[in-house]
Design a protein around this motif. Sequence first.
Motif, PDB file in Angstrom:
ATOM      1  N   TYR A  12      54.787  38.782  41.420  1.00 60.42           N
ATOM      2  CA  TYR A  12      53.474  38.156  41.559  1.00 60.42           C
ATOM      3  C   TYR A  12      52.932  38.340  42.983  1.00 60.42           C
ATOM      4  CZ  TYR A  12      49.771  34.693  41.611  1.00 60.42           C
ATOM      5  OH  TYR A  12      48.568  34.076  41.740  1.00 60.42           O
ATOM      6  N   ALA A  13      53.789  38.199  43.977  1.00 58.76           N
ATOM      7  CA  ALA A  13      53.355  38.393  45.366  1.00 58.76           C
ATOM      8  C   ALA A  13      52.899  39.830  45.586  1.00 58.76           C
ATOM      9  CB  ALA A  13      54.484  38.024  46.318  1.00 58.76           C
ATOM     10  N   ALA A  14      53.638  40.791  45.033  1.00 58.25           N
ATOM     11  CA  ALA A  14      53.242  42.202  45.168  1.00 58.25           C
ATOM     12  C   ALA A  14      51.905  42.454  44.481  1.00 58.25           C
ATOM     13  CB  ALA A  14      54.323  43.104  44.582  1.00 58.25           C
ATOM     14  N   TYR A  15      51.706  41.843  43.329  1.00 59.89           N
ATOM     15  CA  TYR A  15      50.439  41.971  42.607  1.00 59.89           C
ATOM     16  C   TYR A  15      49.283  41.416  43.435  1.00 59.89           C
ATOM     17  CZ  TYR A  15      46.744  40.407  39.443  1.00 59.89           C
ATOM     18  OH  TYR A  15      45.531  40.152  38.879  1.00 59.89           O
ATOM     19  N   ARG A  16      49.460  40.234  44.013  1.00 66.26           N
ATOM     20  CA  ARG A  16      48.390  39.613  44.802  1.00 66.26           C
ATOM     21  C   ARG A  16      48.070  40.434  46.048  1.00 66.26           C
ATOM     22  NH1 ARG A  16      44.913  36.438  42.787  1.00 66.26           N
ATOM     23  NH2 ARG A  16      44.616  35.536  44.823  1.00 66.26           N
ATOM     24  N   ILE A  17      49.101  40.948  46.714  1.00 65.00           N
ATOM     25  CA  ILE A  17      48.880  41.755  47.919  1.00 65.00           C
ATOM     26  C   ILE A  17      48.145  43.044  47.562  1.00 65.00           C
ATOM     27  CG2 ILE A  17      50.073  43.128  49.682  1.00 65.00           C
ATOM     28  CD1 ILE A  17      52.222  40.889  49.692  1.00 65.00           C
ATOM     29  N   THR A  18      48.564  43.696  46.483  1.00 65.29           N
ATOM     30  CA  THR A  18      47.906  44.935  46.051  1.00 65.29           C
ATOM     31  C   THR A  18      46.455  44.677  45.667  1.00 65.29           C
ATOM     32  OG1 THR A  18      50.024  45.732  45.225  1.00 65.29           O
ATOM     33  CG2 THR A  18      48.054  46.868  44.448  1.00 65.29           C
ATOM     34  N   LYS A  19      46.198  43.590  44.963  1.00 61.86           N
ATOM     35  CA  LYS A  19      44.830  43.255  44.570  1.00 61.86           C
ATOM     36  C   LYS A  19      43.956  42.997  45.788  1.00 61.86           C
ATOM     37  CE  LYS A  19      42.462  39.976  41.555  1.00 61.86           C
ATOM     38  NZ  LYS A  19      41.541  40.649  40.767  1.00 61.86           N
ATOM     39  N   LYS A  20      44.489  42.325  46.803  1.00 62.33           N
ATOM     40  CA  LYS A  20      43.718  42.056  48.019  1.00 62.33           C
ATOM     41  C   LYS A  20      43.406  43.354  48.762  1.00 62.33           C
ATOM     42  CE  LYS A  20      43.544  39.197  52.118  1.00 62.33           C
ATOM     43  NZ  LYS A  20      42.151  39.462  52.216  1.00 62.33           N
ATOM     44  N   VAL A  21      44.377  44.256  48.841  1.00 61.43           N
ATOM     45  CA  VAL A  21      44.155  45.537  49.530  1.00 61.43           C
ATOM     46  C   VAL A  21      43.084  46.339  48.801  1.00 61.43           C
ATOM     47  CG1 VAL A  21      45.221  47.767  50.052  1.00 61.43           C
ATOM     48  CG2 VAL A  21      46.428  45.652  50.595  1.00 61.43           C
ATOM     49  N   ILE A  22      43.137  46.373  47.480  1.00 61.10           N
ATOM     50  CA  ILE A  22      42.143  47.115  46.701  1.00 61.10           C
ATOM     51  C   ILE A  22      40.764  46.493  46.858  1.00 61.10           C
ATOM     52  CG2 ILE A  22      41.416  47.681  44.345  1.00 61.10           C
ATOM     53  CD1 ILE A  22      44.400  48.084  43.698  1.00 61.10           C
ATOM     54  N   ASP A  23      40.674  45.179  46.889  1.00 61.04           N
ATOM     55  CA  ASP A  23      39.383  44.511  47.049  1.00 61.04           C
ATOM     56  C   ASP A  23      38.798  44.711  48.437  1.00 61.04           C
ATOM     57  OD1 ASP A  23      39.421  43.628  44.461  1.00 61.04           O
ATOM     58  OD2 ASP A  23      40.146  41.613  44.946  1.00 61.04           O
ATOM     59  N   ASP A  24      39.640  44.957  49.443  1.00 55.74           N
ATOM     60  CA  ASP A  24      39.156  45.160  50.810  1.00 55.74           C
ATOM     61  C   ASP A  24      38.558  46.533  51.046  1.00 55.74           C
ATOM     62  OD1 ASP A  24      39.854  42.612  51.476  1.00 55.74           O
ATOM     63  OD2 ASP A  24      41.726  43.153  52.498  1.00 55.74           O
ATOM     64  N   VAL A  25      38.820  47.489  50.163  1.00 55.16           N
ATOM     65  CA  VAL A  25      38.278  48.839  50.317  1.00 55.16           C
ATOM     66  C   VAL A  25      36.784  48.804  49.990  1.00 55.16           C
ATOM     67  CG1 VAL A  25      38.362  51.196  49.436  1.00 55.16           C
ATOM     68  CG2 VAL A  25      40.465  49.914  49.732  1.00 55.16           C
ATOM     69  N   PRO A  26      35.934  49.372  50.867  1.00 52.62           N
ATOM     70  CA  PRO A  26      34.495  49.353  50.592  1.00 52.62           C
ATOM     71  C   PRO A  26      34.138  50.171  49.343  1.00 52.62           C
ATOM     72  CG  PRO A  26      34.973  50.654  52.552  1.00 52.62           C
ATOM     73  CD  PRO A  26      36.247  50.008  52.130  1.00 52.62           C
ATOM     74  N   ASP A  27      33.015  49.817  48.721  1.00 51.35           N
ATOM     75  CA  ASP A  27      32.600  50.476  47.481  1.00 51.35           C
ATOM     76  C   ASP A  27      32.149  51.920  47.688  1.00 51.35           C
ATOM     77  OD1 ASP A  27      33.162  48.278  45.961  1.00 51.35           O
ATOM     78  OD2 ASP A  27      31.137  47.451  46.117  1.00 51.35           O
ATOM     79  N   ASP A  28      31.698  52.261  48.883  1.00 53.53           N
ATOM     80  CA  ASP A  28      31.189  53.615  49.117  1.00 53.53           C
ATOM     81  C   ASP A  28      32.281  54.565  49.614  1.00 53.53           C
ATOM     82  OD1 ASP A  28      31.485  52.364  51.543  1.00 53.53           O
ATOM     83  OD2 ASP A  28      29.667  53.202  52.420  1.00 53.53           O
ATOM     84  N   PHE A  29      33.519  54.173  49.537  1.00 52.89           N
ATOM     85  CA  PHE A  29      34.644  54.996  49.988  1.00 52.89           C
ATOM     86  C   PHE A  29      35.022  55.991  48.899  1.00 52.89           C
ATOM     87  CE2 PHE A  29      39.253  55.721  50.361  1.00 52.89           C
ATOM     88  CZ  PHE A  29      39.287  56.249  51.632  1.00 52.89           C
ATOM     89  N   GLU A  30      35.039  57.295  49.254  1.00 53.52           N
ATOM     90  CA  GLU A  30      35.438  58.335  48.314  1.00 53.52           C
ATOM     91  C   GLU A  30      36.695  59.020  48.841  1.00 53.52           C
ATOM     92  OE1 GLU A  30      32.715  61.113  46.685  1.00 53.52           O
ATOM     93  OE2 GLU A  30      31.025  59.775  47.023  1.00 53.52           O
ATOM     94  N   PRO A  31      37.851  58.731  48.275  1.00 48.14           N
ATOM     95  CA  PRO A  31      39.073  59.327  48.819  1.00 48.14           C
ATOM     96  C   PRO A  31      39.226  60.821  48.531  1.00 48.14           C
ATOM     97  CG  PRO A  31      39.573  58.026  46.884  1.00 48.14           C
ATOM     98  CD  PRO A  31      38.105  57.826  47.187  1.00 48.14           C
ATOM     99  N   PHE A  32      38.630  61.317  47.455  1.00 55.49           N
ATOM    100  CA  PHE A  32      38.790  62.715  47.082  1.00 55.49           C
ATOM    101  C   PHE A  32      37.437  63.416  47.120  1.00 55.49           C
ATOM    102  CE2 PHE A  32      42.064  60.376  44.658  1.00 55.49           C
ATOM    103  CZ  PHE A  32      43.155  60.860  45.338  1.00 55.49           C
ATOM    104  N   LEU A  33      37.112  63.976  48.274  1.00 55.56           N
ATOM    105  CA  LEU A  33      35.856  64.702  48.395  1.00 55.56           C
ATOM    106  C   LEU A  33      36.041  66.116  47.858  1.00 55.56           C
ATOM    107  CD1 LEU A  33      34.787  63.573  51.963  1.00 55.56           C
ATOM    108  CD2 LEU A  33      33.874  62.778  49.789  1.00 55.56           C
TER     109      LEU A  33
END
Length: 55
Positions: A12-33
Amino acid sequence: MIRLLLAGTIAYAAYRITKKVIDDVPDDFEPFLPPPDDRKVLRRQSAAMGVEPRR
């Protein structure tokens, strides 16, 4: 029983940490140009491998 509770807590802790990291990424970020021009990329790859590009 305690091992199961501990494993659930860790999962559960790993899930919460992963969810927070994903939510912190801005919406206009494109990792694969996409590459700007496929022909240039293919020529560079062929030249790096020592093969003449086909036309």
